[in-house]
Design a protein around this motif. Structure first.
Motif, PDB file in Angstrom:
ATOM      1  N   LEU A 161       0.816  -1.205   0.000  1.00 26.72           N
ATOM      2  CA  LEU A 161       0.000   0.000   0.000  1.00 26.72           C
ATOM      3  C   LEU A 161       0.855   1.263   0.000  1.00 26.72           C
ATOM      4  O   LEU A 161       0.344   2.354   0.173  1.00 26.72           O
ATOM      5  CB  LEU A 161      -0.942  -0.014   1.207  1.00 26.72           C
ATOM      6  CG  LEU A 161      -2.026  -1.093   1.135  1.00 26.72           C
ATOM      7  CD1 LEU A 161      -2.682  -1.304   2.481  1.00 26.72           C
ATOM      8  CD2 LEU A 161      -3.078  -0.728   0.102  1.00 26.72           C
ATOM      9  N   GLY A 162       2.166   1.074  -0.137  1.00 23.95           N
ATOM     10  CA  GLY A 162       3.022   2.242  -0.334  1.00 23.95           C
ATOM     11  C   GLY A 162       3.872   2.641   0.856  1.00 23.95           C
ATOM     12  O   GLY A 162       4.395   3.750   0.886  1.00 23.95           O
ATOM     13  N   THR A 167       8.109   3.259   7.672  1.00 25.46           N
ATOM     14  CA  THR A 167       6.666   3.414   7.887  1.00 25.46           C
ATOM     15  C   THR A 167       6.029   2.081   8.264  1.00 25.46           C
ATOM     16  O   THR A 167       5.175   2.031   9.144  1.00 25.46           O
ATOM     17  CB  THR A 167       5.987   3.964   6.616  1.00 25.46           C
ATOM     18  OG1 THR A 167       6.845   4.938   6.035  1.00 25.46           O
ATOM     19  CG2 THR A 167       4.660   4.582   6.929  1.00 25.46           C
ATOM     20  N   LYS A 171       3.901   1.941  11.593  1.00 24.62           N
ATOM     21  CA  LYS A 171       2.444   1.892  11.400  1.00 24.62           C
ATOM     22  C   LYS A 171       1.871   0.491  11.591  1.00 24.62           C
ATOM     23  O   LYS A 171       0.681   0.350  11.817  1.00 24.62           O
ATOM     24  CB  LYS A 171       2.100   2.388   9.993  1.00 24.62           C
ATOM     25  CG  LYS A 171       2.402   3.845   9.807  1.00 24.62           C
ATOM     26  CD  LYS A 171       1.151   4.608   9.448  1.00 24.62           C
ATOM     27  CE  LYS A 171       1.440   6.082   9.552  1.00 24.62           C
ATOM     28  NZ  LYS A 171       0.279   6.895   9.363  1.00 24.62           N
TER      29      LYS A 171
ATOM     30  N   PHE B 102      -5.518   3.456   4.636  1.00 22.42           N
ATOM     31  CA  PHE B 102      -4.076   3.293   4.908  1.00 22.42           C
ATOM     32  C   PHE B 102      -3.196   3.808   3.769  1.00 22.42           C
ATOM     33  O   PHE B 102      -2.295   4.625   3.973  1.00 22.42           O
ATOM     34  CB  PHE B 102      -3.783   1.812   5.176  1.00 22.42           C
ATOM     35  CG  PHE B 102      -2.423   1.544   5.760  1.00 22.42           C
ATOM     36  CD1 PHE B 102      -2.231   1.547   7.129  1.00 22.42           C
ATOM     37  CD2 PHE B 102      -1.339   1.280   4.943  1.00 22.42           C
ATOM     38  CE1 PHE B 102      -0.987   1.297   7.677  1.00 22.42           C
ATOM     39  CE2 PHE B 102      -0.086   1.037   5.481  1.00 22.42           C
ATOM     40  CZ  PHE B 102       0.084   1.040   6.845  1.00 22.42           C
ATOM     41  N   GLY B 103      -3.486   3.337   2.565  1.00 23.15           N
ATOM     42  CA  GLY B 103      -2.659   3.712   1.412  1.00 23.15           C
ATOM     43  C   GLY B 103      -2.779   5.191   1.075  1.00 23.15           C
ATOM     44  O   GLY B 103      -1.787   5.858   0.785  1.00 23.15           O
ATOM     45  N   LEU B 106      -0.841   7.438   3.425  1.00 24.89           N
ATOM     46  CA  LEU B 106       0.589   7.417   3.142  1.00 24.89           C
ATOM     47  C   LEU B 106       0.930   8.294   1.946  1.00 24.89           C
ATOM     48  O   LEU B 106       1.994   8.898   1.894  1.00 24.89           O
ATOM     49  CB  LEU B 106       1.060   5.983   2.867  1.00 24.89           C
ATOM     50  CG  LEU B 106       1.116   5.062   4.072  1.00 24.89           C
ATOM     51  CD1 LEU B 106       1.509   3.667   3.637  1.00 24.89           C
ATOM     52  CD2 LEU B 106       2.103   5.579   5.103  1.00 24.89           C
ATOM     53  N   ASN B 154      -6.762   2.884  -3.903  1.00 27.89           N
ATOM     54  CA  ASN B 154      -5.543   3.553  -4.368  1.00 27.89           C
ATOM     55  C   ASN B 154      -5.505   3.711  -5.883  1.00 27.89           C
ATOM     56  O   ASN B 154      -4.517   4.191  -6.418  1.00 27.89           O
ATOM     57  CB  ASN B 154      -4.313   2.765  -3.913  1.00 27.89           C
ATOM     58  CG  ASN B 154      -4.287   2.582  -2.422  1.00 27.89           C
ATOM     59  OD1 ASN B 154      -4.122   3.535  -1.684  1.00 27.89           O
ATOM     60  ND2 ASN B 154      -4.485   1.349  -1.964  1.00 27.89           N
TER      61      ASN B 154
END
Lengths: 256, 465
Positions: A161-162, A167, A171, B102-103, B106, B154
């Protein structure tokens, strides 16, 4: 009584003799004076006597510091151990557990000897060193336990998810390993508050921890005062455990 | 087809673990907006391919191109792709909303925009009002929806799905299949889907890539794959089929089960051994015998809901599986008929076993990790490398591994009407094909014996370098 529940009889007797009875004795002594009359002054001393209040605050401070040191040292070790593929991780784990096979008192005395041989004066620094040395395995183990059981797919999902590795850690990995940290804190913080031998040996009695105060009172035949402080200690530990225990149930995976 | 049409281009991907080849020169491309399924049995390497595209596995060789750019060196978090994991991998410390967001968080998407997009996604997966729910309180199907929403929010260029429905109950699975297909049509995002379920693959895909043993077996549309399987493995893996040994007599004429049939295949050459695939629903069965190409006797007849499934012994002693809407009485003699276009002819990969060996002494050669007795031709001495060949039906499989000169495991087997065709794999990964009347099961451990008189030994041609 059914046949099966009668098997628990030995344990029941054991509990009464070695847990319930001593607790009642402590409570009894705490709430009476030397002549056996009911009094609350022993308990009151916990809040009023400067020496006791101070030692309690110092104990909390030392315990907090020790816990933080153990987390900072123990977490990376647990993380590295858990991320290892296999094989030699057992050896590394053994390296941290091996010192525990030696009697704690002997270990502490030896540590003090090493400090004096190195010409380092005994004080708070040496106390914290000794405590971290004693309690580090108790922090590493529950964290390692949680981390090694954590499915790698969470980490992968976060990456997907990047999230970069920093992170991902803050997270996902860290929040998911909280139950292990909570267990570790319980196992390090509580015993440090009540410890006495370590502080005596490693500070040459310059820092009085709460455990030492209690021990000193018993040593000087002040049974009632000592019992009162023990009771307070017990109540405080009980409250904290209840408090953390609830969170434990939700998160599961800890050691306690 | 224009090159820029490919969103994903997989080129010569190879991967091995501890010397074991997992992916062997994988090549395929995916067009923009396509629904591509990687289909194969467990352990065939399909998930490894998906993980290579996602970036969790670095291939030993080869490259992954996204819109013409090589992304092989990019870490997963820099690839504009998202994955739906087999076990969902939802973050248990976050609620439904935060999992999906979440994505976006970020990426630094503004709050209102996140809110809008998450709510839209929740609506799409029919989970409106579930925002504050703990993910562990959701059912498997609901968790799967959250996982899909978390990936799709996303707006990835490609959505990778790793057996997303495998853990769900059959009913929910069917519903989710329809929903996935609708989502794909609606969003226009390219889907790469991994499954071992051939029915799921046939239902969902625009294109199916059939994989076995780390190699691509066939790429095609569902109907191509079903109607024109290119080898025994694909024919057996996709749907039910009768696979038979046959012989191409000439163009458009094939002989099998002791009869000659007209077919539509050409270019196989004359008198060539082939494999023939007949789908059970493509064999016509009738009570009258005139007009039939051949006859048979019904051995069993089972009702399967929509159709009946029958096993019929043909006049020449072959067993065929036939599906028909009508039932035929067990023991009755029936007429059978096959249309030319329903006969699928496939090249045989090989007609006998050919293996590398080393001469031990004048009576023994080592191959298949075992020492076999055979007649070594004169002029060959100990240590010489040779080519060993022997027919499929001269191999004897033994119940116990130590009864054989070599040992292996039954890896794959198909019934060919009158005998079993078995693929035996040795522990070092060598394959041996066996034709036998004996019944074996997959994963059976067997000893391998070969009669010495049927083993042909040839000196290996020396290469000139």
């Amino acid at each position: 009584m059914t046949k099966r529940s009668s098997w628990s009889l030995p344990y029941f007797i054991f509990l009464v003799l070695f847990v319930v009875l001593p607790l009642l004795l402590i409570a009894g002594y705490a709430l009476t004076d030397a002549n056996g009359h009911f009094t609350l002054s022993n308990l009151g001393a916990f809040f009023t006597e400067p020496k006791i209040v101070n030692s309690f605050l110092v104990s909390i401070e030392v315990a907090l510091e020790n816990t933080i040191i153990c987390i900072l040292l123990g977490y990376p070790v647990a993380y590295i151990l858990a991320r290892r593929k296999s094989g030699n991780s057992a050896v590394v784990a053994l390296m941290f557990i091996l010192p525990m096979w030696i009697n704690a008192l002997m270990r502490t005395v030896a540590t003090a000897e090493i400090f004096s041989w190195l010409g380092i004066g005994l004080g708070k620094g040496t106390l914290l060193f000794g405590m971290a040395y004693d309690y580090l395995p108790f922090m590493i183990y529950p964290i390692y336990n949680v981390l090694s059981k954590m499915s790698p797919s969470y980490r992968e999902a976060a990456q997907d998810l990047g999230a970069n590795s920093v992170t991902v850690f803050f997270k996902v990995t860290l929040p998911l390993s909280m139950p292990g940290i909570v267990s570790g804190v319980l196992m390090v913080f509580m015993p440090t508050v009540s410890t006495f031998a370590v502080s005596e040996i490693l500070t040459n009695n310059t820092i009085m921890l709460f455990g030492s105060v209690i021990q000193e009172q018993f040593f000087n035949m002040m049974w009632n005062q000592g019992a009162a402080l023990s009771l307070m200690m017990l109540i405080i530990i009980g409250i904290t455990t209840l408090f953390t225990g609830k969170r434990e149930e939700i998160a599961e995976g800890g050691l306690v | 087809m224009a090159k820029n049409d490919f969103i994903i281009d997989i080129r010569h991907i190879k991967k091995s673990y501890d010397g074991k080849t997992v992916l062997d020169d994988i090549n395929f491309y995916v067009r923009k907006g396509e629904f591509v399924t990687l289909l194969g049995p467990s352990g065939c390497g399909k998930t490894t391919i998906l993980r290579t595209i996602a970036g969790f596995i670095a291939p030993d060789e080869g490259s992954v191109l996204l819109e013409g750019k090589d992304i092989s060196q990019l870490p997963p978090y820099k690839r504009p792709l998202n994955t739906v994991f087999q076990r969902y991998a939802l973050f248990p410390h976050l609620d439904v909303y935060d999992n999906i967001a979440f994505g976006l968080k970020l990426q630094g998407v503004p709050r209102e925009e996140i809110d809008k997009r998450v709510k839209k996604m929740l609506k799409m997966v029919s989970l409106t009002d579930y925002e504050d729910r703990d993910v562990e309180s959701l059912s498997g199907g609901q968790q799967q929806r959250v996982a899909i929403a978390r990936a799709l929010v996303n707006q990835p260029k490609v959505l990778l799905l790793d057996e997303p429905l495998a853990a769900l109950d059959i009913n929910i699975r069917k519903d989710m299949q329809i929903e996935l297909k609708e989502m794909h049509a609606k969003l226009g995002i390219t889907f790469i889907y991994v499954t071992h379920d051939q029915e799921e693959a046939l239902t969902l895909s625009d294109t199916i890539v059939v994989i076995n043993e780390g190699k691509i077996q066939q790429i095609g549309t569902p109907s191509d794959i079903y109607n024109e399987p290119c080898n025994e493995f694909v024919a057996d893996f996709i749907g039910e089929s009768n696979i038979l040994d046959g012989r191409m007599i000439e163009d458009r004429k094939v002989e099998f089960i002791g009869h000659t049939f007209d077919c539509v295949d050409e270019g196989f050459g004359c008198d060539t051994p082939v494999d023939v695939v007949l789908r059970p629903e493509d064999i016509y069965i009738m009570n009258k015998l005139d007009g039939a190409q051949f006859t048979g006797k019904v051995k069993s007849c089972t009702f399967k809901g929509v159709h009946y499934e029958m096993f019929v012994d043909t006049d020449n002693g072959y067993e065929l599986m036939i599906q028909d809407y009508n039932s035929f009485e067990t023991g009755s003699v029936v007429g059978l008929f096959i249309k030319p276009q329903d006969i699928q002819v496939m090249h045989k990969n090989c007609t006998e076993n050919v293996l590398d060996g080393v001469v031990v002494d004048e009576n023994h050669v080592r191959f298949l990790d075992g020492k076999f007795e055979c007649n070594v031709p004169e002029g060959l001495c100990s240590g010489d490398e040779v080519e060993v060949s022997f027919p499929f039906d001269k191999v004897e499989l033994m119940d116990y591994q130590d009864e054989g000169d070599a040992e292996g495991k039954v890896y794959f087997l198909i019934y060919k009407g009158d005998h079993y065709h078995i693929d035996v794999k040795t522990s070092s990964g060598l394959h041996l094909l066996v034709d036998t009347q004996d019944v074996w099961d997959k994963e059976d451990l067997v000893g391998i014996n070969i009669a010495p008189e049927f083993i042909t030994i040839k000196a290996k041609q020396q290469s000139n370098d």
